[in-house]
Motif scaffolding. Structure first.
Motif, PDB file in Angstrom:
ATOM      1  N   ARG A 311       0.939  -1.264   0.108  1.00 38.56           N
ATOM      2  CA  ARG A 311       0.050   0.024   0.161  1.00 38.56           C
ATOM      3  C   ARG A 311       1.027   1.359   0.060  1.00 38.56           C
ATOM      4  O   ARG A 311       0.650   2.300  -0.807  1.00 38.56           O
ATOM      5  CB  ARG A 311      -1.086   0.169   1.244  1.00 38.56           C
ATOM      6  CG  ARG A 311      -2.115  -0.702   1.218  1.00 38.56           C
ATOM      7  CD  ARG A 311      -2.634  -0.966   2.380  1.00 38.56           C
ATOM      8  NE  ARG A 311      -3.836  -1.897   2.232  1.00 38.56           N
ATOM      9  CZ  ARG A 311      -5.021  -1.845   2.021  1.00 38.56           C
ATOM     10  NH1 ARG A 311      -5.455  -0.213   1.696  1.00 38.56           N
ATOM     11  NH2 ARG A 311      -6.028  -2.583   1.938  1.00 38.56           N
ATOM     12  N   LYS A 358      -5.986  -0.973   8.354  1.00 40.66           N
ATOM     13  CA  LYS A 358      -5.343  -0.746   6.799  1.00 40.66           C
ATOM     14  C   LYS A 358      -5.208   0.753   6.646  1.00 40.66           C
ATOM     15  O   LYS A 358      -5.913   1.400   6.666  1.00 40.66           O
ATOM     16  CB  LYS A 358      -6.509  -1.508   5.967  1.00 40.66           C
ATOM     17  CG  LYS A 358      -6.518  -3.026   6.143  1.00 40.66           C
ATOM     18  CD  LYS A 358      -7.444  -3.373   5.159  1.00 40.66           C
ATOM     19  CE  LYS A 358      -7.818  -4.779   5.357  1.00 40.66           C
ATOM     20  NZ  LYS A 358      -8.748  -5.586   4.508  1.00 40.66           N
ATOM     21  N   ASN A 362      -5.038   6.840  -1.113  1.00 40.07           N
ATOM     22  CA  ASN A 362      -5.046   6.860  -2.503  1.00 40.07           C
ATOM     23  C   ASN A 362      -4.195   8.254  -3.022  1.00 40.07           C
ATOM     24  O   ASN A 362      -3.243   8.366  -3.439  1.00 40.07           O
ATOM     25  CB  ASN A 362      -6.596   6.965  -2.910  1.00 40.07           C
ATOM     26  CG  ASN A 362      -7.127   5.540  -2.788  1.00 40.07           C
ATOM     27  OD1 ASN A 362      -6.452   4.616  -2.241  1.00 40.07           O
ATOM     28  ND2 ASN A 362      -8.580   5.570  -2.385  1.00 40.07           N
ATOM     29  N   PRO A 408      -5.383   0.447  -4.210  1.00 37.74           N
ATOM     30  CA  PRO A 408      -3.989  -0.267  -4.535  1.00 37.74           C
ATOM     31  C   PRO A 408      -4.367  -1.252  -5.507  1.00 37.74           C
ATOM     32  O   PRO A 408      -3.538  -2.080  -5.750  1.00 37.74           O
ATOM     33  CB  PRO A 408      -3.552  -0.868  -3.180  1.00 37.74           C
ATOM     34  CG  PRO A 408      -4.270  -0.041  -1.893  1.00 37.74           C
ATOM     35  CD  PRO A 408      -5.629   0.504  -2.587  1.00 37.74           C
ATOM     36  N   GLN A 448     -20.364  -5.797  -2.969  1.00 32.16           N
ATOM     37  CA  GLN A 448     -19.043  -5.939  -3.670  1.00 32.16           C
ATOM     38  C   GLN A 448     -18.815  -7.444  -4.016  1.00 32.16           C
ATOM     39  O   GLN A 448     -19.267  -8.571  -3.167  1.00 32.16           O
ATOM     40  CB  GLN A 448     -17.923  -5.451  -2.618  1.00 32.16           C
ATOM     41  CG  GLN A 448     -16.702  -4.541  -3.452  1.00 32.16           C
ATOM     42  CD  GLN A 448     -15.865  -4.226  -2.003  1.00 32.16           C
ATOM     43  OE1 GLN A 448     -16.037  -4.213  -1.047  1.00 32.16           O
ATOM     44  NE2 GLN A 448     -14.629  -3.895  -2.669  1.00 32.16           N
ATOM     45  N   LYS A 519     -17.348  -9.437   8.278  1.00 33.57           N
ATOM     46  CA  LYS A 519     -16.390  -8.373   8.801  1.00 33.57           C
ATOM     47  C   LYS A 519     -17.284  -7.621   9.922  1.00 33.57           C
ATOM     48  O   LYS A 519     -18.541  -7.206   9.602  1.00 33.57           O
ATOM     49  CB  LYS A 519     -16.342  -7.180   7.740  1.00 33.57           C
ATOM     50  CG  LYS A 519     -15.624  -5.929   8.389  1.00 33.57           C
ATOM     51  CD  LYS A 519     -15.231  -5.089   7.250  1.00 33.57           C
ATOM     52  CE  LYS A 519     -14.714  -3.858   7.849  1.00 33.57           C
ATOM     53  NZ  LYS A 519     -14.316  -2.602   7.186  1.00 33.57           N
ATOM     54  N   ILE A 524     -13.085  -6.746   4.182  1.00 33.66           N
ATOM     55  CA  ILE A 524     -13.613  -7.138   3.016  1.00 33.66           C
ATOM     56  C   ILE A 524     -12.502  -7.584   2.231  1.00 33.66           C
ATOM     57  O   ILE A 524     -12.668  -8.630   1.717  1.00 33.66           O
ATOM     58  CB  ILE A 524     -14.419  -6.009   2.444  1.00 33.66           C
ATOM     59  CG1 ILE A 524     -15.549  -5.755   3.442  1.00 33.66           C
ATOM     60  CG2 ILE A 524     -14.940  -6.476   1.013  1.00 33.66           C
ATOM     61  CD1 ILE A 524     -16.503  -4.609   2.852  1.00 33.66           C
ATOM     62  N   GLU A 525     -11.484  -6.902   2.005  1.00 33.45           N
ATOM     63  CA  GLU A 525     -10.334  -7.208   1.357  1.00 33.45           C
ATOM     64  C   GLU A 525      -9.575  -8.269   2.022  1.00 33.45           C
ATOM     65  O   GLU A 525      -9.565  -8.286   3.413  1.00 33.45           O
ATOM     66  CB  GLU A 525      -9.335  -6.041   1.020  1.00 33.45           C
ATOM     67  CG  GLU A 525     -10.294  -4.732   0.197  1.00 33.45           C
ATOM     68  CD  GLU A 525     -10.601  -5.294  -1.220  1.00 33.45           C
ATOM     69  OE1 GLU A 525      -9.894  -6.227  -1.991  1.00 33.45           O
ATOM     70  OE2 GLU A 525     -11.476  -4.564  -1.973  1.00 33.45           O
TER      71      GLU A 525
END
Ligand code: XMP
Length: 527
Positions: A311, A358, A362, A408, A448, A519, A524-525
């Motif tokens: 990241r 996390k 961006n 990312p 998602q 979650k 999620i990621e």
């Protein structure tokens, strides 16, 4: 306790003739109150309960809503407000804790309780003239309750408007002063009459006009952008996501060629993503610079496995490239960002911001590095409002309803080392997941969905041969705001088709798994 607070600095673009102020006392549903008010086409803002009476006066709201919250008015650290708020002559609605606080401060009695009433309840309306206008007094109404303490004695000058089995006063009013309180939560969907109660408060008590529409938002925002920017230049990092695209289109509509958009292809995008976005943008006559930076990103990511390092590298490289491009343009004064309202009212705990799980960076570091002023036209909007603006600006549903995609990109979905070969495997698998989500009409039902390439190989058999190949995980989640999420119960048939196709069509994959974690505790990621 969670209290919503404002991040430093405000960059509001519109001047609102009418605004309802929502004071937050730490409820999980404070944002929902604001959304319900906006759905009634009345502009509103959320501020922390302790912003102070002078600021409230300066904002000149049309009405005030006090949210719920987890405290008891008798707690040592119970969030309080100055009593003067009730003397401003403004319509006020207290919800749950907001009603108890109103009662407590105005001389009524709240009884302490050590057990909570939580869930559905039946509300009986005793007085249909006020916020219950138009609702039947003959039948009970289903409402949603979540409270410990309850009101035992009305403050002087108040009357009971409704009761429930466990609450002799489930709603109250001082009609003369326009002060109302409800013990239930009108903002949640389980309260069937919630919309009526909120609309009655807004239109009958506050006398608001329903003028907050996305059409008026676009017009006002364009004038505000023109005024702020004058004849100076703006740059915008375009990712193809709905937020940055709407930001760019709004600014383009306002100031045309004074805006330059930079689209950095970091080589971590989904299959055909860059092409689709560029093709759509062609019609808008944007000053758009496309930077193919795949090589640069991949060489920086070589050998890196740690998710946070990935990241960081991607965030920094992005800033380098963006700066380089900006320098080519010459003097630039503004950076456009697609900041949304939920980012502005970031949730922090009383004891300080919660730990970073996390890092989401961006374009985060850009304004300081480049000494640019921000233009954030979406700063007042919730995601559903951004989508309505997108529609207003002519974006096709396909792009408007695209699932969120992390900055990312695929780098955090290729677990372990990121390289061309592994990205290609993931891209193909992910494209199949997307195709099947759309074909089965599940795409628009979920928050998602995506594929993840795992950093392991497993044994399989294809034809008569042993294989030792990659594993792909499929993730699909339901969520309202990405803060919590549950895995989607996709039909077996949809999963079976995805699995068959991925194993048959994507070379190098011999096993597919479905992620069945929620979650929290998962995210999620995967990275
Ligand atoms: P997690 O994995 O934290 O993700 O449950 C929550 C939502 O945020 C997205 N996400 C990101 N978005 N930059 C972004 O713009 C990032 O670094 C990033 N990481 C996660 C994720 O896709 C989900 O919608």
């Amino acid at each position: 306790m969670q209290i919503l607070t404002f991040k430093q600095g405000t960059n509001t673009m519109n001047n609102h003739t009418q605004m309802v102020l929502v004071l937050d006392f730490g409820s999980q549903t404070t944002q929902l109150i604001a959304r319900r008010v906006r759905e009634a086409q009345v502009y509103c803002e959320i501020h922390p309960f302790n912003i102070g009476i002078e600021k409230i006066k300066a904002m000149a709201p049309t009405g005030i809503i006090l949210s719920g919250g987890p405290s008891s008015v008798y707690d040592d650290e119970a969030p309080m407000i100055e009593k003067e708020i009730f003397e401003l002559g403004l319509p006020l609605l207290g919800i749950c804790y907001g009603m108890q606080l109103t009662t407590h401060l105005l001389g009524g009695r709240v009884e302490r309780s050590d057990h909570r009433e939580y869930g559905h309840a039946h509300l009986f309306i005793d007085d249909p003239d006020q916020i219950f206008h138009g609702l039947s007094t003959d039948v009970p109404h289903q409402v949603w309750m979540s409270h410990g303490d309850r009101l035992e004695e009305l403050p002087p000058g108040f009357i009971t408007l409704a009761h429930s089995k466990s609450c002799p006063v489930a709603a109250m009013a001082n009609p003369e002063h326009g002060i109302y309180g409800v013990q239930f939560h009108p903002e949640v969907a389980h309260t069937e009459i919630g919309e009526d109660v909120i609309r009655n408060f807004l239109f009958r008590v506050c006398r608001c006009e329903p003028t907050w529409t996305m059409h008026s938002f676009v017009e006002n925002t364009c004038s505000a952008i023109k005024e702020k920017v004058g004849d100076r230049r703006v740059i915008c990092a375009l990712s193809g996501g709905v937020d940055s695209t709407v930001t760019a289109l709004l600014i383009n509509k306002a100031i045309g060629k004074q805006l330059t958009c930079i689209f950095v292809n970091n080589g971590l995008l989904r299959k055909n993503e860059a092409e689709t976005v560029l093709a759509f943008l062609e019609q808008f006559n944007l000053d758009l610079r496309y930077v193919d930076a795949e090589e640069r990103f991949l060489s920086k990511l070589k050998g890196i496995e740690d998710p946070e390092k990935k990241r960081k590298i991607i965030g920094e490289e992005f800033i380098f490239i963006f700066e380089e491009e900006a320098r080519k343009i010459g003097q630039v004064d503004f950076l456009a960002q697609g900041t949304l309202y939920p980012d502005v009212i970031e949730s922090v705990s009383f004891k300080g911001p919660s730990a970073t799980i996390k890092s989401h960076h961006n374009v985060g570091g850009l304004p300081e590095v480049m000494k640019l002023e921000l233009v954030e036209p979406l700063r007042e909007l919730f995601k559903d409002e951004v989508r309505r603006v997108a529609r207003e600006l002519g974006m096709p549903t396909e792009l408007i309803m695209r699932h969120p995609f992390p900055g990312p990109g695929l780098a955090i979905r290729v677990l372990g080392e990121v390289n061309r070969e592994r990205l290609e495997i993931l891209r193909e698998a992910d494209a199949i997941v997307m195709e099947e989500m759309k074909r089965s009409e599940w795409y628009f039902k979920v928050w998602q969905a995506f594929a993840v390439l795992l950093p392991i190989r497993t044994v399989g058999v294809m034809g008569d041969e042993r294989t030792y190949d990659h594993v792909v995980a499929i993730r699909a989640v339901d969520s309202l705001d990405a803060m919590t999420a549950d895995w989607t119960r996709l039909p077996y048939q949809v999963l079976a088709t995805m699995s068959n196709r991925i194993i048959n069509e994507v070379r190098g994959v011999n096993r597919v798994c479905y992620d069945i974690s929620s979650k929290p505790p998962a995210t999620i990621e995967w990275e």
